[in-house]
Design a protein around this motif. Structure first.
Motif, PDB file in Angstrom:
ATOM      1  N   UNK A  61       0.814  -1.223   0.000  1.00 14.24           N
ATOM      2  CA  UNK A  61       0.000   0.000   0.000  1.00 14.24           C
ATOM      3  C   UNK A  61       0.844   1.269   0.000  1.00 14.24           C
ATOM      4  N   UNK A  62       2.000   1.195   0.628  1.00 18.60           N
ATOM      5  CA  UNK A  62       2.891   2.350   0.636  1.00 18.60           C
ATOM      6  C   UNK A  62       3.291   2.716  -0.784  1.00 18.60           C
ATOM      7  N   UNK A  63       3.690   1.679  -1.523  1.00 19.51           N
ATOM      8  CA  UNK A  63       4.087   1.908  -2.899  1.00 19.51           C
ATOM      9  C   UNK A  63       2.928   2.459  -3.721  1.00 19.51           C
ATOM     10  N   UNK A  64       1.751   1.882  -3.506  1.00 21.20           N
ATOM     11  CA  UNK A  64       0.589   2.340  -4.269  1.00 21.20           C
ATOM     12  C   UNK A  64       0.306   3.811  -3.975  1.00 21.20           C
ATOM     13  N   UNK A  65       0.475   4.189  -2.706  1.00 18.55           N
ATOM     14  CA  UNK A  65       0.250   5.595  -2.353  1.00 18.55           C
ATOM     15  C   UNK A  65       1.255   6.485  -3.077  1.00 18.55           C
ATOM     16  N   UNK A  66       2.505   6.044  -3.101  1.00 12.67           N
ATOM     17  CA  UNK A  66       3.537   6.805  -3.796  1.00 12.67           C
ATOM     18  C   UNK A  66       3.201   6.971  -5.268  1.00 12.67           C
ATOM     19  N   UNK A  67       2.737   5.868  -5.853  1.00  9.70           N
ATOM     20  CA  UNK A  67       2.372   5.916  -7.267  1.00  9.70           C
ATOM     21  C   UNK A  67       1.303   6.978  -7.505  1.00  9.70           C
ATOM     22  N   UNK A  68       0.290   6.953  -6.668  1.00 11.30           N
ATOM     23  CA  UNK A  68      -0.802   7.911  -6.872  1.00 11.30           C
ATOM     24  C   UNK A  68      -0.295   9.332  -6.703  1.00 11.30           C
ATOM     25  N   UNK A  69       0.599   9.538  -5.757  1.00  4.94           N
ATOM     26  CA  UNK A  69       1.154  10.874  -5.535  1.00  4.94           C
ATOM     27  C   UNK A  69       1.892  11.363  -6.774  1.00  4.94           C
ATOM     28  N   UNK A 115      -1.859   5.311 -12.966  1.00  6.27           N
ATOM     29  CA  UNK A 115      -2.082   4.729 -11.634  1.00  6.27           C
ATOM     30  C   UNK A 115      -2.567   3.291 -11.769  1.00  6.27           C
ATOM     31  N   UNK A 116      -3.510   3.087 -12.664  1.00 14.46           N
ATOM     32  CA  UNK A 116      -4.079   1.752 -12.833  1.00 14.46           C
ATOM     33  C   UNK A 116      -3.027   0.738 -13.247  1.00 14.46           C
ATOM     34  N   UNK A 117      -2.318   1.061 -14.315  1.00 18.54           N
ATOM     35  CA  UNK A 117      -1.338   0.102 -14.819  1.00 18.54           C
ATOM     36  C   UNK A 117      -0.243  -0.160 -13.798  1.00 18.54           C
ATOM     37  N   UNK A 118       0.268   0.920 -13.206  1.00 17.75           N
ATOM     38  CA  UNK A 118       1.346   0.738 -12.248  1.00 17.75           C
ATOM     39  C   UNK A 118       0.874  -0.043 -11.030  1.00 17.75           C
ATOM     40  N   UNK A 119      -0.325   0.269 -10.562  1.00 15.63           N
ATOM     41  CA  UNK A 119      -0.830  -0.464  -9.396  1.00 15.63           C
ATOM     42  C   UNK A 119      -0.975  -1.939  -9.708  1.00 15.63           C
ATOM     43  N   UNK A 120      -1.504  -2.236 -10.863  1.00 14.02           N
ATOM     44  CA  UNK A 120      -1.637  -3.640 -11.249  1.00 14.02           C
ATOM     45  C   UNK A 120      -0.274  -4.317 -11.249  1.00 14.02           C
ATOM     46  N   UNK A 121       0.708  -3.609 -11.787  1.00 12.90           N
ATOM     47  CA  UNK A 121       2.045  -4.190 -11.837  1.00 12.90           C
ATOM     48  C   UNK A 121       2.569  -4.447 -10.435  1.00 12.90           C
ATOM     49  N   UNK A 122       2.374  -3.496  -9.540  1.00 10.77           N
ATOM     50  CA  UNK A 122       2.870  -3.662  -8.177  1.00 10.77           C
ATOM     51  C   UNK A 122       2.163  -4.818  -7.489  1.00 10.77           C
ATOM     52  N   UNK A 123       0.859  -4.905  -7.688  1.00 12.11           N
ATOM     53  CA  UNK A 123       0.118  -5.994  -7.041  1.00 12.11           C
ATOM     54  C   UNK A 123       0.592  -7.338  -7.578  1.00 12.11           C
ATOM     55  N   UNK A 124       0.722  -7.416  -8.894  1.00  9.66           N
ATOM     56  CA  UNK A 124       1.183  -8.676  -9.475  1.00  9.66           C
ATOM     57  C   UNK A 124       2.576  -9.030  -8.972  1.00  9.66           C
ATOM     58  N   UNK A 125       3.479  -8.048  -8.938  1.00 14.29           N
ATOM     59  CA  UNK A 125       4.839  -8.296  -8.437  1.00 14.29           C
ATOM     60  C   UNK A 125       4.819  -8.812  -7.016  1.00 14.29           C
ATOM     61  N   UNK A 126       4.009  -8.146  -6.173  1.00 11.57           N
ATOM     62  CA  UNK A 126       3.955  -8.552  -4.773  1.00 11.57           C
ATOM     63  C   UNK A 126       3.421  -9.968  -4.647  1.00 11.57           C
ATOM     64  N   UNK A 127       2.340 -10.261  -5.359  1.00  8.76           N
ATOM     65  CA  UNK A 127       1.780 -11.607  -5.269  1.00  8.76           C
ATOM     66  C   UNK A 127       2.778 -12.645  -5.755  1.00  8.76           C
ATOM     67  N   UNK A 128       3.477 -12.300  -6.839  1.00  5.10           N
ATOM     68  CA  UNK A 128       4.480 -13.228  -7.350  1.00  5.10           C
ATOM     69  C   UNK A 128       5.580 -13.460  -6.329  1.00  5.10           C
ATOM     70  N   UNK A 129       6.030 -12.385  -5.709  1.00  7.15           N
ATOM     71  CA  UNK A 129       7.041 -12.516  -4.660  1.00  7.15           C
ATOM     72  C   UNK A 129       6.555 -13.428  -3.549  1.00  7.15           C
ATOM     73  N   UNK A 130       5.322 -13.186  -3.108  1.00  6.43           N
ATOM     74  CA  UNK A 130       4.767 -14.003  -2.028  1.00  6.43           C
ATOM     75  C   UNK A 130       4.727 -15.465  -2.441  1.00  6.43           C
TER      76      UNK A 130
END
Lengths: 349, 294, 315
Positions: free
Chosen positions: C13-21, C284-299
């Motif tokens: 969520x921190x990253x997502x907030x940064x992205x939106x900013x 925001x949309x594309x970047x957020x999707x990328x971050x979510x996918x990256x995080x899930x992949x990492x997990x």
């Protein structure tokens, strides 16, 4: 040393003049260069030597598992009468894990991390026999029990990462014995384990040998292991066997200077010494082996008896007594070179 | 007992210890570097090689097939294609070069710092920053930058460097982590050398090998991006000749004169291929474990 | 292991907030004053009298301090209101999702094709490294990476659409329209997947359990497909998921050339037209999707990786 079972005299495996070379960019590495050994039914045959002397390559050669750039270039490996080197790859595969099995030094990495251990034992079985999964699974559980794994029913569902080193080695043994092989090759099975576990595993192997009547080639660099468990033993150096004897005979009267050096190097607890005994020199470079006897350059006996033949001609493996063979000029007459007068302690039986 | 002399082991089979050269050129690296070198040199010496002015229009000789006069024919405005190819790489190559250097420098420093302070807050921040910048859609961000700042040399460089430093940082960190475990780093610390100095003297120089290989690999990628932007009309602006832009112009005529799209396309392809191969070859030279032969 | 996973999750969520900013602020940084742009889209130039301007500003909340504007904008995003396009006045959310769906289909087809082709190629070249087949594959992959999409695509169109007339040259009106764009998009993934599969397989084939499997009497193909490939899959699957996310933003050129109305083309047209709401929300949309996918992949990687499991289980 066994006194329970009496290994028969029937020969199970006869290796003659085996040569396995590795063809690398730097040169030809003669890892195994003329190895002769004989393993009888039901005996534990120890194969001893330092790292790099070719013992592992010998065992891999028996199963024809030597990978590129290695190649078996000569000799015969007669198993139950048939020369294994003449078999087709299909016939050889039917041998592996079935008539001849092998276990390795590192047991945990030798198990596939993504499969349950039960499944891996089942696989070892199903490769060689038409048996359905359920039955094979039950047999696998039995094998796990046989090798002393507690709660085998549950353990069979475990993944390798859940096992300790000692347990993994037991699993490996279970896998290797699934098809009741006539010969088990154990390549340094206890080197990676701590001493108490080592003792357990060796005892396990010995008991299984008695129960199943199989032969074992026990490869190790530890003379203590050999003394405890083996019936006969061969000492390897630079790709050759330099001495072969019954365990009793070898330790009572080691003939080859290398063997003597090895035994002398073992520190004895109740002895006080200023310095530990070492064998001078280093193991030869396998690409550039010395002419003549490979141990020659390091041999104190050669110097003591002022022998020149050692640098020129390699000695043969000769039978000095029914249970004892040695490859050394000290015991061989070759016409021109008179056997040196050995002191009584060195004379062959 | 066999009394005749045993066979003496002659060293006929075993070769003498050939002193294998520690530094052997990989054929891919060699091929790549030479080809790329030729292309760069051709770009530099374009004025000497070409007979025509690349922006000189001759509307009477439009869309000619290759001939003795025009080796690669002419384009829709009668300009000599061969000259345009020779000149067409200049801007793109320079921009790529500059961007890649900046990216490599920034990425290496950041990655090395992160490796040096592995596990700490600094490391965490840098790693997250890498993740963040990597998540942005690179091409779209580049597009946006170029549209806002109007296409030009520095805007293009900026477009390529905003997110372009991330692969280098990742690599530098990974390599740095390995290096920091080496004993000579411990030794340096034992002599009281400051962490910062160690980083400069030991870590970074040893990182340079893999980074250099990566530079070559990413250079191709950067070149393709610039060509792509030019294709879309947002990169190098006419009348300066550029391979990407040439492709776009040629597309309208590709049925009539198919050879027109061959020259710029092939040139981009060969340039990218050669520099990528050079990178791959260099990587294999530095890390023989990845070698294809046993 | 769980500690690692939790950390990754919290940072997201921190990253997502940064992205939106960043997305919110960049027009100001770039000198595109959003206020005047919005005004221009609402009311014509001529009608911008000071009173009307002030009234509209108040209505749209443009007279508030930047921080407040940001929070309001963020709030709207969470409720799904992504604003309206300057150009078409259509809701941004609609525009973006329509494009996203199309690109997802395209990406899925491209990646599936890439996987089907590259995994066997990677496995086969790992079996005999350095021999003919391996070198051939190496050349093919090198080529795949170096071919510009904007050259490959027109050539495909020239051959298959214009000359042979087998496929339509551009558009998005049926399954035939997917073939060429997906093929073009798959070039790069094929090259990378093949290389990764090959390298992972070569590493796995050196492992002890492969030798042990052979010692059990398994045939070489059994060893390869049952043991080597199974153990090589994790890094490859990781790469596949990351590429899916990457294709969302990287499909611009292909979509433009083939006239596919996917998110890449939507963003391209929005950037050119300086359609701020679309660009901001889109990034925001594309970047957020990328971050979510990256995080899930990492997990997923942490959870599945036996090595990490082994480390943590022996504590």
């Amino acid at each position: 040393m066994t006194d329970i079972s009496n290994p028969s005299d029937e020969v199970l495996l006869e290796v003659n003049d085996l040569k396995t070379y590795f063809f690398s960019r730097e040169g030809v590495v003669k890892a195994v260069d003329g190895v002769d050994l004989t393993v009888r039914r039901g005996e534990i045959y120890g194969l001893v030597g330092e790292s790099g002397c070719g013992k592992s390559v010998t065992s891999l050669s028996i199963l024809r598992l030597v990978g590129r750039p290695g190649k078996i270039v000569g000799g015969t490996i007669k198993f139950q009468g048939r020369n294994l080197l003449d078999l087709s790859e299909t016939e050889m595969k039917a041998m592996r894990g079935n008539r001849i099995s092998m276990i390795f030094q590192q047991s945990l990495p030798s198990l596939d991390p993504v499969y349950k251990i039960g499944d891996q034992i089942v696989e070892a079985h199903q490769v060689h026999a038409k048996i359905d999964k359920k039955e094979a699974w039950n047999l696998a559980v039995e094998m796990l029990d046989l090798v002393g794994i507690p709660d085998p029913k549950r353990r069979a569902h475990c993944y390798p990462y859940e096992l300790s080193g000692g347990m993994a080695q037991r699993v490996m043994i279970a896998m290797a014995l699934t098809c009741e092989p006539a010969l088990l090759i154990a390549d340094e099975p206890t080197t990676a384990l701590d001493v108490t576990i080592e003792a357990q595993i060796l005892e396990l192997i010995s008991n299984l040998r008695t129960k199943l009547g199989m032969s074992v080639i026990l490869i190790t660099h530890n003379l203590g292991v050999v003394a405890e468990t083996a019936d006969r033993v061969a000492v390897m150096y630079a790709g050759r066997i330099v001495e072969e004897a019954s365990v009793l005979s070898l330790f009572a009267q080691p003939l080859h200077p290398y063997t003597q050096g090895l035994i002398d190097s073992i520190p004895v607890l109740n002895q006080t010494k200023a310095r530990l005994h070492i064998i001078p020199g280093v193991v030869p470079d396998c690409i550039n082996l010395p002419a003549g006897c490979k141990f020659g350059p390091r041999c104190e006996a050669r110097i003591k008896y002022n022998l020149t033949v050692c640098n020129q001609i390699e000695p043969h493996l000769i039978q000095v007594s029914p249970e004892h063979k040695v490859r050394c000029w000290l015991y061989e007459e070759s016409g021109q070179h008179q056997r040196p007068a050995l002191s009584s302690s060195e004379a062959p039986i | 007992m066999d009394v005749t002399a045993a066979t003496i082991e002659t060293p006929s089979e075993a070769q003498d210890l050939r002193h294998a050269p520690r530094f052997r050129w990989h054929p891919m690296a060699l091929f790549g570097l030479i080809t790329f070198g030729i292309i760069v040199l051709a770009s530099i010496f374009a004025p000497l090689i070409s007979h025509y002015d690349p922006i000189d229009q001759d509307l009477r000789s439009r869309l000619l097939f290759p001939s003795a006069e025009h080796i690669l024919g002419t384009d829709s405005m009668g300009r000599d294609v061969f000259s345009r190819i020779l000149y067409g790489g200049r801007q793109a190559l320079v921009i790529s070069f500059v961007s890649v250097l900046i990216n490599a420098a920034v990425g290496t420093v950041l990655g090395s710092i992160a490796a040096r302070r592995a596990g700490s807050m600094v490391d965490e921040i840098i790693m997250r920053m890498i993740d963040l910048f990597l998540a942005f859609p690179g091409l779209i961000v580049s597009l946006t930058v170029v549209v806002i700042l109007k296409p030009g040399f520095w805007p293009l460089v900026l477009a390529l460097t905003i997110t372009g430093w991330t692969p280098y940082a990742r690599l530098a960190r990974a390599v740095g982590l390995e290096i920091n475990l080496q004993t000579y780093i411990e030794a340096a610390a034992a002599t009281g050398e400051s962490g910062f100095l160690t980083m400069w003297k030991h870590v970074i120089p040893n990182t340079l090998g893999p980074i250099l290989a990566q530079v070559f690999l990413r250079f191709g990628h950067t070149l393709l991006t610039i060509a792509g932007l030019s294709y879309l009309g947002l990169g190098i602006q006419p009348p300066t000749p550029d391979w990407g832009a040439m492709l776009s112009e040629a597309q309208a005529f590709m049925v009539r004169v198919p050879t027109l799209i061959l020259s710029p396309g092939l040139t981009i392809f060969i340039t990218t291929l050669s520099v990528t191969m050079a990178g791959q070859g260099l990587m294999l030279m530095f890390d023989p474990q990845q070698a294809r032969t046993w | 292991m769980y500690a690692m996973m939790v950390r990754r999750l919290l940072i997201m969520p921190l990253l997502l907030a940064l992205v939106s900013l960043i997305a919110f602020l960049f027009p100001y940084v770039g000198g595109m004053d959003p206020t005047s742009a919005i005004l221009r889209s609402r009311i014509g130039e001529r009608e911008q009298t000071p009173e009307i301007v002030a009234a509209v500003k108040e209505e749209l909340g443009l007279d508030q301090p930047l921080g407040v504007q940001y929070l309001k904008w963020l709030g709207k995003i969470f409720t799904g209101d992504l604003g309206r396009s300057f150009i078409s006045q259509a809701p941004v959310g609609e525009i973006l999702f329509r494009g996203l769906k199309i690109t997802l289909v395209l990406a899925l087809v491209a990646i599936s094709f890439a996987v089907i082709v590259s995994i066997p190629m990677g496995v086969l070249s790992a079996i005999k490294p350095g021999k003919f087949f391996d070198n051939l594959i190496a050349i093919i992959t090198q080529t795949g990476v170096a071919i510009p999409e904007f050259w490959f695509a027109p050539v495909l169109i020239l051959v298959f659409a214009l000359k042979l007339n087998w496929l339509p040259s551009a558009g998005w009106r049926g399954p035939l329209f997917i073939i060429m764009p997906a093929l073009t998009l798959s070039l790069r993934p094929i090259a990378y997947f093949t290389r990764l599969t090959r390298e992972t397989m070569i590493e796995v084939l050196q492992k002890d359990f492969i030798r042990a499997a052979r010692a059990k009497g398994l045939s070489e193909s059994q060893v390869i497909w049952r043991h080597a490939v199974r153990n090589s899959l994790i890094p490859v699957i990781t790469m596949i998921t990351l590429w899916m996310a990457g294709l969302l933003g990287g499909s611009v050129i292909v979509e433009v050339i083939f006239g596919v109305p996917g998110i890449g083309r939507v963003m391209y047209e929005a950037v050119l037209a300086k359609d701020l709401p679309v660009v901001q929300a889109g990034v925001v949309l594309i970047t957020s999707l990328a971050i979510i996918v990256n995080t899930l992949t990492d997990l997923g990687y942490i959870a599945l990786n036996p090595a990490i499991r082994l480390e943590t289980s022996q504590k």
